[in-house]
Enzyme design. Structure first.
Site, PDB file in Angstrom:
ATOM      1  N   ASP A 283       0.821  -1.205   0.000  1.00 49.31           N
ATOM      2  CA  ASP A 283       0.000   0.000   0.000  1.00 49.31           C
ATOM      3  C   ASP A 283       0.861   1.264   0.000  1.00 49.31           C
ATOM      4  OD1 ASP A 283      -2.675   1.202   0.463  1.00 49.31           O
ATOM      5  OD2 ASP A 283      -1.716   1.909   2.301  1.00 49.31           O
ATOM      6  N   GLU A 325       1.182  -0.558  -5.133  1.00 50.05           N
ATOM      7  CA  GLU A 325       0.114   0.422  -5.314  1.00 50.05           C
ATOM      8  C   GLU A 325       0.779   1.797  -5.276  1.00 50.05           C
ATOM      9  OE1 GLU A 325      -3.340   3.072  -3.647  1.00 50.05           O
ATOM     10  OE2 GLU A 325      -1.547   2.549  -2.564  1.00 50.05           O
TER      11      GLU A 325
HETATM   12  C1  GLC Z   1      -3.995   3.416  -0.296  1.00 47.92           C
HETATM   13  C2  GLC Z   1      -5.352   2.780  -0.127  1.00 47.92           C
HETATM   14  C3  GLC Z   1      -6.314   3.800   0.377  1.00 47.92           C
HETATM   15  C4  GLC Z   1      -5.827   4.338   1.690  1.00 47.92           C
HETATM   16  C5  GLC Z   1      -4.392   4.825   1.595  1.00 47.92           C
HETATM   17  C6  GLC Z   1      -3.779   5.031   2.937  1.00 47.92           C
HETATM   18  O1  GLC Z   1      -3.981   4.389  -1.245  1.00 47.92           O
HETATM   19  O2  GLC Z   1      -5.773   2.231  -1.334  1.00 47.92           O
HETATM   20  O3  GLC Z   1      -7.605   3.278   0.500  1.00 47.92           O
HETATM   21  O4  GLC Z   1      -6.634   5.395   2.097  1.00 47.92           O
HETATM   22  O5  GLC Z   1      -3.560   3.915   0.938  1.00 47.92           O
HETATM   23  O6  GLC Z   1      -3.489   3.804   3.539  1.00 47.92           O
END
Ligand code: GLC
Length: 634
Positions: A283, A325
């Protein structure tokens, strides 16, 4: 004088690792050390070599890593061995992903296990469950504020339930992907609590500043993720000072320049892998390293951290995938697969967030050329790596990733991101969408858009007016976007409910736990009645069309995630087309006007098989409004 890691003979690192495993496991680990050990040591030395005691730290880390290797269950070792023999396993055209919140989809982890037959019927082989670890009490950003990485949210189940689920999924040929929230912990994580209580060891796990001097200097060049609901990047915490909080004030960024943070988080990941998690969605990878004078995103050290995590996973759990991500512009995305000497040694997968946002933009603008541009600027990836193709996910659609394309700097005609955001909020005269702006200061600001794909594609509006023609077009638009995600060079991911055209959860604001977070608009409860009915209605039609695409994809080697891809050029900018592998072409009409294609450059045949309709066709090819065709040369 203590030796630095660079001076330490490599065999001593190898010995630290191998001494701690029994004879049965030593050979496999030794072979893997030969492949990855030198890179691991070099990368960690680059990150932490100047810290006092680096060598002793590395020895302790390797001993703990060996303990994880020793503890790896035999079923998972068998999977590792199989995947080491076939490192392309996740690129196969039958690998379809599905993403869901545990509670919204099936209540609990046990509930998810009961839904395995549904996932199998759909053709799913990769299941991403949004965070199910124990999250913070109260607001927790949909689970992205983790309180304990080694515990399950009690409302969702237990560690035993997780292990039972992973075993059940494995048996069904479905890999479980879990979020690994590595940029930050919750403010009630025990490290954060110890830091607040003044423990210097854990204070050093976070970025805490005594006053605003440094935070103000950093702020000059930092962006904002939640400018409306969580402005700024620092939060004042009594007793601790100004703590770096990129996201919500209760999500404290970890200080990855501290080797203890690296070691603790790396071992956490390996322990989770030993519970049967086969893929990690890493993440917010872009934010791991801070550097004054920059936006503190995509820094070289952030990549080095990911490469070191990858090397450790390759040593202990080579069957495991790492997925980045990073919601960043296209040019910043490819480095998440590793670059230079490290090409192919970072993440196996990364969300193609630019392509996703470009597809929605292309739809709103009725311009396929926007997608063509993005594909043309998407470089070929290192071996055994793939994009993740998707239409929607649990987050807003962030528009800023298209900033370069929008200016026309990348070659195509410019477009206005504000207009796209307004379009999806239903605020332009030509809009059919029922979404909402996210974190935007006003109509001149294009931050993000919320809403389920079906609502954004016009299904909700068509149902409201009862206009059957509008409904048919809206269905086509939804399927068009899935047709793109399923035919680009990527592992495709279905967002829960899209396979039924599930609409927005307009009631989210009535739930006090969700009311202040607009993204809950597109986190509805699964509609099991619709899923089970498979009826002659919108849901049923969409479901059958999606299953058809999955079935065709499975039989089409040219649609493997790593088969070649090139964008086709067309005189009319409404069209988008892809050539994949040998003799496969996908054509998409992004507009409300019928398009006629007289010739396909690069193919000397007029005879094609339409794989989705299962019919023979010849040039010229007619594409109705928002229609697509997947064609194979006859
Ligand atoms: C990522 C997740 C999102 C979250 C962020 C902070 O972007 O997809 O949902 O708010 O991280 O953890």
């Amino acid at each position: 004088m203590p030796l630095s890691a660079a001076d330490t003979p490599p065999h001593s690192h190898r010995a630290s690792l191998l001494q701690a495993v029994d004879a049965e496991h030593r050979d496999a680990l030794s072979t893997r050390w030969d492949a990855h050990g030198e890179r691991l040591v070099r990368t960690l030395h680059g990150l932490y070599g100047n810290r006092p005691g680096h060598d002793a730290w590395l020895t302790r880390l390797l001993q703990a890593v060996a303990a994880c290797a020793q503890a790896r269950p035999s079923a998972l070792r068998a999977l590792d061995a199989q995947r080491e023999r076939d490192p392309r396993w996740f690129l196969a055209p039958d690998l379809i992903g599905y993403s869901a919140y545990v509670d919204r989809f099936a209540g609990t982890l046990r509930g998810v296990a009961e839904k395995v037959p549904y996932l199998q019927r759909l053709g799913v082989r990769y299941l991403h469950l949004l965070p199910f670890q124990q999250a913070r009490e109260g607001d927790n950003d949909g689970g992205f504020a983790v309180r304990d990485y080694d515990a399950i949210d009690p409302a969702l189940g237990t560690l035993r339930d997780l292990e039972t689920l992973t075993a059940r999924l494995r048996q069904a040929g479905i890999s479980l992907c879990a979020d690994f929230v590595l940029n930050h912990t919750a403010d009630d994580h025990r490290w954060a609590q110890a830091a607040s209580a003044g423990d210097p060891r854990y204070r050093a796990y976070y970025h805490a500043f005594p006053d605003r001097a440094l935070p103000d200097r950093f702020e000059r060049t930092l962006g904002q993720v939640f400018p409306q609901t969580a402005p700024g990047n620092f939060t004042h915490v009594p007793g601790l000072g100004w703590v770096w909080t990129t996201f919500y004030p209760y999500q404290w960024d970890l200080d990855w320049s501290n080797p203890d943070v690296f070691a603790d988080m790396a071992l956490t990941l390996l322990r989770l892998a030993n519970r049967g998690i086969e893929a990690f969605r890493l993440d917010s990878t872009a934010y791991l390293w801070k550097r004054e004078g920059t936006d503190s995103m995509n820094q070289p050290e952030a990549h080095a951290i990911l490469q070191a995590l990858r090397a450790l996973a390759d040593l202990v759990a080579p069957g495991v995938l790492l997925k980045a991500e990073a919601i960043v512009p296209a040019r910043e995305l490819t480095p998440y697969f590793g670059s230079g000497d490290a090409a192919g040694h970072e993440c196996h997968l990364a969300y193609h967030s630019t392509l996703m946002a470009a597809a929605w933009t292309a739809l709103a603008e009725q311009r396929g050329d926007i997608l063509t541009q993005v594909i043309e600027q998407t470089p070929a990836l290192p071996a055994h790596c793939a994009w993740l193709g998707y239409v929607r996910c649990h987050d807003d659609i962030g528009w800023k990733v298209l900033a370069d394309e929008a200016t026309g700097k990348r070659g195509g005609a410019p477009f206005e991101l504000n207009r796209i955001a307004r379009f999806y909020a239903g605020d332009t005269p030509d809009s059919y969408a029922r979404g909402r702006a996210f974190q935007s200061a006003g109509s001149d600001d294009a931050h993000g858009s919320n809403g389920m794909a079906s609502a954004l594609a016009g299904i909700a509006a068509a149902v409201e007016t009862g206009d059957a023609h509008a409904l048919a077009l809206a269905q086509r638009r939804l399927l068009l976007l899935y047709g793109i995600a399923f035919s680009v060079a990527a592992l495709p991911l279905i967002y829960m409910g899209d396979e039924l055209g599930l609409g927005n959860d307009e009631d989210y604001a009535r739930d006090p736990r969700h009311a202040s977070e607009g993204r809950w608009l597109h986190r509805p409860l699964m509609d099991w009645n619709a899923a089970n009915a498979d009826g002659d209605d919108t849901s049923g039609n969409i479901g059958r069309a999606i299953r058809r695409m999955i079935a065709v994809r499975r039989e089409t080697p040219a649609l493997a995630a790593d088969a070649s891809m090139r964008a086709l050029g067309f005189a009319d900018p409404a069209l988008f087309g892809l050539a994949r592998g040998e003799g496969f072409v996908a054509l998409f009409n992004m507009s409300a006007r019928t398009q006629i294609i007289d010739s396909l450059r690069g193919f000397d045949t007029a005879h094609w098989q339409d794989l989705l309709q299962d019919e023979r066709i010849e040039l010229p090819i007619v594409l109705e409004p928002y229609a697509m065709r997947w064609l194979r040369m006859r």
